[in-house]
Write a protein that holds these residues in place. Structure first.
Motif, PDB file in Angstrom:
ATOM      1  N   LEU A  70      -8.462  11.403   1.727  1.00  0.00           N
ATOM      2  CA  LEU A  70      -9.134  10.692   0.634  1.00  0.00           C
ATOM      3  C   LEU A  70     -10.048   9.569   1.114  1.00  0.00           C
ATOM      4  CD1 LEU A  70      -6.556  10.259  -2.198  1.00  0.00           C
ATOM      5  CD2 LEU A  70      -8.578  11.702  -2.177  1.00  0.00           C
TER       6      LEU A  70
ATOM      7  N   ARG B 131     -10.001   6.926   2.789  1.00  0.00           N
ATOM      8  CA  ARG B 131      -9.548   5.642   3.340  1.00  0.00           C
ATOM      9  C   ARG B 131      -8.075   5.588   3.715  1.00  0.00           C
ATOM     10  NH1 ARG B 131      -7.955   0.898  -0.539  1.00  0.00           N
ATOM     11  NH2 ARG B 131      -8.251  -0.177   1.403  1.00  0.00           N
ATOM     12  N   TYR B 132      -7.322   6.641   3.406  1.00  0.00           N
ATOM     13  CA  TYR B 132      -5.891   6.609   3.716  1.00  0.00           C
ATOM     14  C   TYR B 132      -5.563   7.503   4.895  1.00  0.00           C
ATOM     15  CZ  TYR B 132      -5.793   4.706  -0.987  1.00  0.00           C
ATOM     16  OH  TYR B 132      -6.024   3.935  -2.093  1.00  0.00           O
TER      17      TYR B 132
ATOM     18  N   LYS C 130      -8.904  13.810  -5.721  1.00  0.00           N
ATOM     19  CA  LYS C 130     -10.129  13.048  -5.967  1.00  0.00           C
ATOM     20  C   LYS C 130     -10.542  13.042  -7.439  1.00  0.00           C
ATOM     21  CE  LYS C 130     -13.932  16.258  -5.175  1.00  0.00           C
ATOM     22  NZ  LYS C 130     -14.258  16.265  -6.618  1.00  0.00           N
TER      23      LYS C 130
ATOM     24  N   GLU D 176     -10.450  11.844 -11.014  1.00  0.00           N
ATOM     25  CA  GLU D 176     -10.095  10.499 -11.484  1.00  0.00           C
ATOM     26  C   GLU D 176      -8.685  10.430 -12.073  1.00  0.00           C
ATOM     27  OE1 GLU D 176     -13.047   8.620 -14.039  1.00  0.00           O
ATOM     28  OE2 GLU D 176     -11.492   7.328 -14.869  1.00  0.00           O
TER      29      GLU D 176
ATOM     30  N   LEU E  94      -6.037  10.767  -9.375  1.00  0.00           N
ATOM     31  CA  LEU E  94      -6.140   9.615  -8.484  1.00  0.00           C
ATOM     32  C   LEU E  94      -5.417   8.411  -9.069  1.00  0.00           C
ATOM     33  CD1 LEU E  94      -7.736   8.703  -5.853  1.00  0.00           C
ATOM     34  CD2 LEU E  94      -9.339   7.666  -7.437  1.00  0.00           C
ATOM     35  N   LEU E  95      -5.695   8.141 -10.365  1.00  0.00           N
ATOM     36  CA  LEU E  95      -5.125   6.944 -10.974  1.00  0.00           C
ATOM     37  C   LEU E  95      -3.647   7.102 -11.291  1.00  0.00           C
ATOM     38  CD1 LEU E  95      -8.089   5.778 -13.212  1.00  0.00           C
ATOM     39  CD2 LEU E  95      -7.517   5.120 -10.876  1.00  0.00           C
TER      40      LEU E  95
ATOM     41  N   ILE F 290      -2.206   6.558  -7.520  1.00  0.00           N
ATOM     42  CA  ILE F 290      -2.432   5.238  -6.922  1.00  0.00           C
ATOM     43  C   ILE F 290      -2.818   4.283  -8.044  1.00  0.00           C
ATOM     44  CG2 ILE F 290      -3.776   3.943  -5.223  1.00  0.00           C
ATOM     45  CD1 ILE F 290      -4.621   6.746  -4.084  1.00  0.00           C
TER      46      ILE F 290
ATOM     47  N   PRO G  56       1.013   0.826  -5.751  1.00  0.00           N
ATOM     48  CA  PRO G  56      -0.107   0.788  -4.806  1.00  0.00           C
ATOM     49  C   PRO G  56       0.189   1.608  -3.560  1.00  0.00           C
ATOM     50  CG  PRO G  56       1.054  -1.322  -4.840  1.00  0.00           C
ATOM     51  CD  PRO G  56       1.686  -0.474  -5.893  1.00  0.00           C
ATOM     52  N   ILE G  57      -0.839   2.155  -2.980  1.00  0.00           N
ATOM     53  CA  ILE G  57      -0.688   2.850  -1.707  1.00  0.00           C
ATOM     54  C   ILE G  57      -1.331   1.950  -0.657  1.00  0.00           C
ATOM     55  CG2 ILE G  57      -1.196   4.954  -0.387  1.00  0.00           C
ATOM     56  CD1 ILE G  57       0.690   5.379  -2.811  1.00  0.00           C
ATOM     57  N   TYR G  58      -0.533   1.519   0.285  1.00  0.00           N
ATOM     58  CA  TYR G  58      -1.014   0.583   1.292  1.00  0.00           C
ATOM     59  C   TYR G  58      -1.643   1.330   2.458  1.00  0.00           C
ATOM     60  CZ  TYR G  58       1.867  -2.462  -1.484  1.00  0.00           C
ATOM     61  OH  TYR G  58       2.394  -3.142  -2.544  1.00  0.00           O
ATOM     62  N   THR G  59      -2.659   0.744   3.024  1.00  0.00           N
ATOM     63  CA  THR G  59      -3.263   1.342   4.204  1.00  0.00           C
ATOM     64  C   THR G  59      -3.874   0.242   5.053  1.00  0.00           C
ATOM     65  OG1 THR G  59      -4.674   3.144   4.990  1.00  0.00           O
ATOM     66  CG2 THR G  59      -5.550   1.807   3.189  1.00  0.00           C
TER      67      THR G  59
ATOM     68  N   ASP H 125      -7.755  -7.866   1.396  1.00  0.00           N
ATOM     69  CA  ASP H 125      -7.827  -6.417   1.263  1.00  0.00           C
ATOM     70  C   ASP H 125      -7.147  -5.976  -0.022  1.00  0.00           C
ATOM     71  OD1 ASP H 125      -8.233  -3.717   2.052  1.00  0.00           O
ATOM     72  OD2 ASP H 125      -6.113  -3.651   2.583  1.00  0.00           O
TER      73      ASP H 125
ATOM     74  N   SER I  87      -5.592  -3.426  -2.493  1.00  0.00           N
ATOM     75  CA  SER I  87      -5.051  -2.075  -2.321  1.00  0.00           C
ATOM     76  C   SER I  87      -5.582  -1.216  -3.458  1.00  0.00           C
ATOM     77  CB  SER I  87      -3.533  -2.079  -2.278  1.00  0.00           C
ATOM     78  OG  SER I  87      -3.019  -2.627  -3.450  1.00  0.00           O
TER      79      SER I  87
ATOM     80  N   THR J 283      -8.039   2.113  -4.920  1.00  0.00           N
ATOM     81  CA  THR J 283      -8.437   3.480  -4.573  1.00  0.00           C
ATOM     82  C   THR J 283      -9.845   3.443  -3.990  1.00  0.00           C
ATOM     83  OG1 THR J 283      -9.433   3.777  -6.725  1.00  0.00           O
ATOM     84  CG2 THR J 283      -7.143   4.423  -6.505  1.00  0.00           C
ATOM     85  N   PRO J 284     -10.262   4.520  -3.318  1.00  0.00           N
ATOM     86  CA  PRO J 284     -11.673   4.573  -2.926  1.00  0.00           C
ATOM     87  C   PRO J 284     -12.522   4.584  -4.204  1.00  0.00           C
ATOM     88  CG  PRO J 284     -10.422   6.367  -1.909  1.00  0.00           C
ATOM     89  CD  PRO J 284      -9.533   5.717  -2.905  1.00  0.00           C
TER      90      PRO J 284
ATOM     91  N   CYS K 241     -14.701   5.944  -7.101  1.00  0.00           N
ATOM     92  CA  CYS K 241     -14.640   7.250  -7.744  1.00  0.00           C
ATOM     93  C   CYS K 241     -15.935   7.445  -8.527  1.00  0.00           C
ATOM     94  CB  CYS K 241     -13.421   7.229  -8.663  1.00  0.00           C
ATOM     95  SG  CYS K 241     -12.928   8.816  -9.244  1.00  0.00           S
TER      96      CYS K 241
ATOM     97  N   GLN L 298     -14.688  -0.311  -3.169  1.00  0.00           N
ATOM     98  CA  GLN L 298     -13.503   0.463  -3.518  1.00  0.00           C
ATOM     99  C   GLN L 298     -12.865  -0.064  -4.799  1.00  0.00           C
ATOM    100  OE1 GLN L 298     -11.759  -0.102   0.259  1.00  0.00           O
ATOM    101  NE2 GLN L 298     -10.563  -1.885  -0.311  1.00  0.00           N
TER     102      GLN L 298
ATOM    103  N   ILE M 133     -14.990   2.558 -10.563  1.00  0.00           N
ATOM    104  CA  ILE M 133     -15.075   3.909 -11.126  1.00  0.00           C
ATOM    105  C   ILE M 133     -16.379   4.001 -11.915  1.00  0.00           C
ATOM    106  CG2 ILE M 133     -14.028   5.564 -12.716  1.00  0.00           C
ATOM    107  CD1 ILE M 133     -11.322   4.291 -12.005  1.00  0.00           C
TER     108      ILE M 133
END
Lengths: 371, 384
Positions: free
Chosen positions: A32, A34-35, A256, A258, A261-262, A265, A270-273, B280, B282, B284-285, B287, B301, B304
């Motif tokens: 995706l 960035r992860y 991807k 929408e 995705l929402l 995440i 939240p998904i940390y990276t 930073d 957190s 999503t990228p 969209c 990021q 939308i």
């Protein structure tokens, strides 16, 4: 609350992600834009309040180690701990590190030292959102010896191939395991996530390693369906098993959207990276972008349709990227046309002006290639 | 590379009243900028990239968010042992009681004990509300080579605009001979950027003397620099070439955002050797929906986009609904642009929800429209 240890297992032998796997374990593969794949499961652990986590890595640990080291996953710096355990000549014979049980046995002292009441073992090649607390509560309430997570899937003819399909009775008890050879469309797919007491875990590891050096956790659990109470807990929502290049591609394409995705995440989950401190993405005059997910740090002058664009990607004038997954730090030069391609990190596509794969068989461009 | 023995002091206490609703509850340096940043990220990142390890942030006006944000030293990599970002707000003192910072010089004066504790040899005084990339280490080298007591960074501005700035008149060796605040008849076009390096020993002496003077405005430009000049101390100008912008008004804040869309503005945020660091999110990228149209935009990021965006900057968490048209606008954090809404030459403040179909701003307008929650509420009333 009883102490819970999270164990992130490495990928089983049926996982073959063409091309990408030559450079890193599946856990460290970019997804995706960035992860990394591992971010989803580690965030599941930490979002569930699990503070002690062991990450098992089969081989080529560099990229996973580097990534996890620089991501906090919202663990506090004193009581939270992610330990990475990988093949090492001092500890193990690397050949034996091909099977999870051998890895668990080799490093059991590091599990002992944490003295957990329960362990949650999760896979590194799956992407799904799951609150492990819910799973643990169910496990305790139902007095199971082991509780497994499963998904009621209707695409087992093309996905989850060679994974475990579970037979589950009306009392939500697992009564049998078999390998998915793609014969049926529907099935209860094991998400290779197990909850059990630390004691049961140790007994299973000992028993399995005495049986055969090739035995895996899934093998020994399937042996026990008659003698142990193995419960099943249904996971609902998006789930992807990244076991092939096609599955990797499809997972990108699916998340991807929408809506997906929402759901996967959001602020509550939240998904940390790892942050790269890239600036936002610049869409230059003439750029056309639709139906895509784009990470930060990109410079886009060309056309991007229905694709995933990774961090710091440059898409020059006249380039057309369609239905593709472009990994970070790549350059797609002027007038290059890509369709159904997976372009690995740090590569440059400049001389070849047209590359076209299919959704079932996407074209793969190697990491660091200059074509 | 070895850290230098210079302590940076960022002046971040001003009201920023010309930003109106943007600075009602937030100090200007904490206002968002450029999609993912806050204004103060530029000064702090410059410090980090210039091998400065200790930074004091002098806060006063509406400092809750600014203080909690700045205190997280690790955001800018300013978290090595012996260094850090220290939030310095006015405090109660044994001898003088509780006193607010009366001026820029007074703010530093009240924190001389901090500078003593850090054993600073040089003090870098900065504003927390400028957008630029600058290597303060190079400036320090110039300060040392010139054997100056103070060095002031200057930038050449067009002569016709010079009367808006503090202007430095220099000799042929760039030694400052005169300082004029907003002169009607400017003699030079070297404008002060509000970036000063002082040798600490003499600065301490002058700040102490200034503090005793009841008639002083306790300001660097008005009092300290003139005092240095009067005593014939060596004051050197340091010429800076590159992008520099004071974002004190809605128009200038909008312009600085628009500059990010240009290839040649001189502010290169893509440069991997001089990154601007920030918290930073957190998120999503970004969209970009299947019906979206994007023509020249800077998007971060968490955004939308399902509508039509041209010549605009879209911040984190902002959403642009279907059939909405956003042009020449700055859409700040977590703004929702409703379906079919039309925004032209607007700067939309954080968290504002633009109702479906609302039309705001005009093409070729003289001023940029600040869209705040209050403005939306008022527009809603008029509609009823």
């Amino acid at each position: 609350m009883s102490k819970v240890l999270g164990i992130l297992n490495f990928e089983p032998s049926y996982v073959h992600v063409r091309g990408l796997e030559d450079f890193r374990p599946i856990s460290a593969t970019s997804i995706l834009g960035r992860y990394r794949v591992i971010d989803f499961m580690l965030s599941n652990f930490t979002n569930s309040g699990i503070e002690g986590i062991k990450v098992f890595i089969k081989n080529r640990p560099r990229s996973t180690v580097e990534h996890v080291m620089h991501t906090s996953y919202n663990l506090n710096s004193k009581r939270g701990k992610i330990q990475m355990l990988h093949g090492d000549t001092d500890y193990s014979n690397n050949e034996l590190f091909n099977v999870d049980i051998q890895a668990f046995k080799t490093y059991m002292e590091f599990v002992d030292v944490e003295n957990p009441s329960y362990v949650v073992i999760a896979p590194s090649h799956f992407i799904f959102k799951q609150d492990f607390n819910e799973l643990l509560e169910y496990h305790i309430k139902s007095k199971n010896d082991i509780t497994m997570l499963y998904q009621n899937a209707n695409n087992t003819d093309t996905q989850y191939l060679m994974g475990d399909i579970l037979t589950i009775d009306e009392k939500k008890r697992v009564t049998g395991f078999h390998k998915n050879r793609g014969k049926y469309k529907k099935g209860n797919v094991s998400l290779e996530t197990y909850v059990m007491s630390a004691l049961t875990f140790k007994q299973l590891v000992d028993e399995a390693s005495m049986t055969s050096s090739l035995y895996s956790l899934s093998d020994i659990v399937s042996d026990c369906v008659k003698v142990m109470k193995i419960g099943a807990y249904q996971h609902k929502g998006f789930c992807a098993c990244i076991s092939t290049l096609n599955a990797y591609y499809e997972a990108n394409m699916e998340i991807k959207k929408e809506r997906e995705l929402l759901k996967l995440i959001n602020d509550d989950w939240p998904i940390y990276t790892m942050t790269n401190d890239s600036c936002p993405t610049l869409y230059k005059p003439g750029a056309k972008v639709t139906g895509s997910i784009v990470a930060n740090g990109c410079q886009i002058e060309g056309t991007v349709i229905n694709s995933v664009i990774g961090r710091n990607v440059v898409v020059r004038e006249g380039a057309v990227i369609k239905d593709s997954v472009i990994l970070p730090d790549t350059l797609i030069d002027k007038n290059v046309k890509l369709e159904c391609a997976v372009v690995d990190r740090l590569s440059i596509v400049t001389h070849i002006k047209e590359l076209k794969g299919t959704r079932e068989e996407p074209i793969y461009i190697k990491r660091g290639d200059r074509i | 590379m070895k850290k230098n023995n210079m302590v940076a002091m960022i002046l971040a206490g001003g009201r920023g009243s010309r930003l109106f609703d943007l600075t009602k509850k937030v100090a200007k340096p904490a206002v968002h900028f450029g999609g993912k940043y806050r204004i103060i990220d530029f000064a702090l990142s410059n410090c980090a990239n210039s091998h400065i390890s200790t930074v004091g942030v002098l806060v006063q006006y509406e400092s809750i968010l600014l203080s909690s944000y700045s205190a997280r030293s690790s955001t800018w990599g300013l978290d090595s042992k012996g260094g850090g970002v220290y939030v310095l707000s006015p405090r109660e003192k044994d001898e003088t009681g509780l006193g607010l910072y009366a001026g820029t010089a007074d703010a530093i004066y009240q924190n001389l004990d901090f500078l003593d504790q850090e054993e600073a040899d040089y003090v870098l005084v900065l504003s927390g509300d400028h957008i630029y990339k600058m290597d303060y280490d190079k400036m320090l080298k110039a300060h040392q080579e010139a054997n100056a007591e103070a060095t002031i960074a200057v930038i050449e501005v067009p002569m016709k605009e010079a009367s808006r700035f503090g202007i430095m008149n220099t000799d042929k060796n760039d030694r400052i001979v005169e300082f004029e605040e907003k002169p009607k008849q400017p003699k030079s076009n070297l404008a002060s950027m509000g970036v000063y390096i002082f040798s600490y020993k003499s600065l301490k002496k002058y700040l102490k003397e200034d503090a005793k003077n009841p008639d002083s405005a306790h300001d660097f430009g008005k009092n300290i620099i003139p005092a240095y000049l009067k005593d014939n101390l060596k004051l050197q100008a340091y010429r800076f070439k590159g992008y520099w912008k004071d974002v004190g008004t809605i128009d200038s804040l909008w312009e600085a955002n628009m500059d990010l869309l240009k290839d040649n503005s001189g502010l290169d945020l893509f440069d991997p050797d001089w990154k601007i660091y920030t918290d930073d999110a957190s998120a999503t990228p970004q969209c970009i929906g299947s019906k979206a149209k994007i023509d020249n935009a800077f998007i971060t990021q968490g955004a939308i986009v399902n509508g039509d965006v041209s010549h605009s900057v879209i911040f984190s968490g902002a959403t642009v609904g279907e059939d909405a048209k956003v042009s020449e606008s700055v859409i700040m954090n977590n703004v929702t642009v409703g379906k079919g809404a039309k925004l032209t030459r607007c700067l939309v403040a954080d968290d504002v929800r633009i109702p479906e179909g609302m039309v705001l701003g005009k093409k070729n307008s003289d001023e940029i429209l600040l869209v705040s929650k209050a403005l939306i509420a008022k527009a809603g009333e008029e509609h009823e």
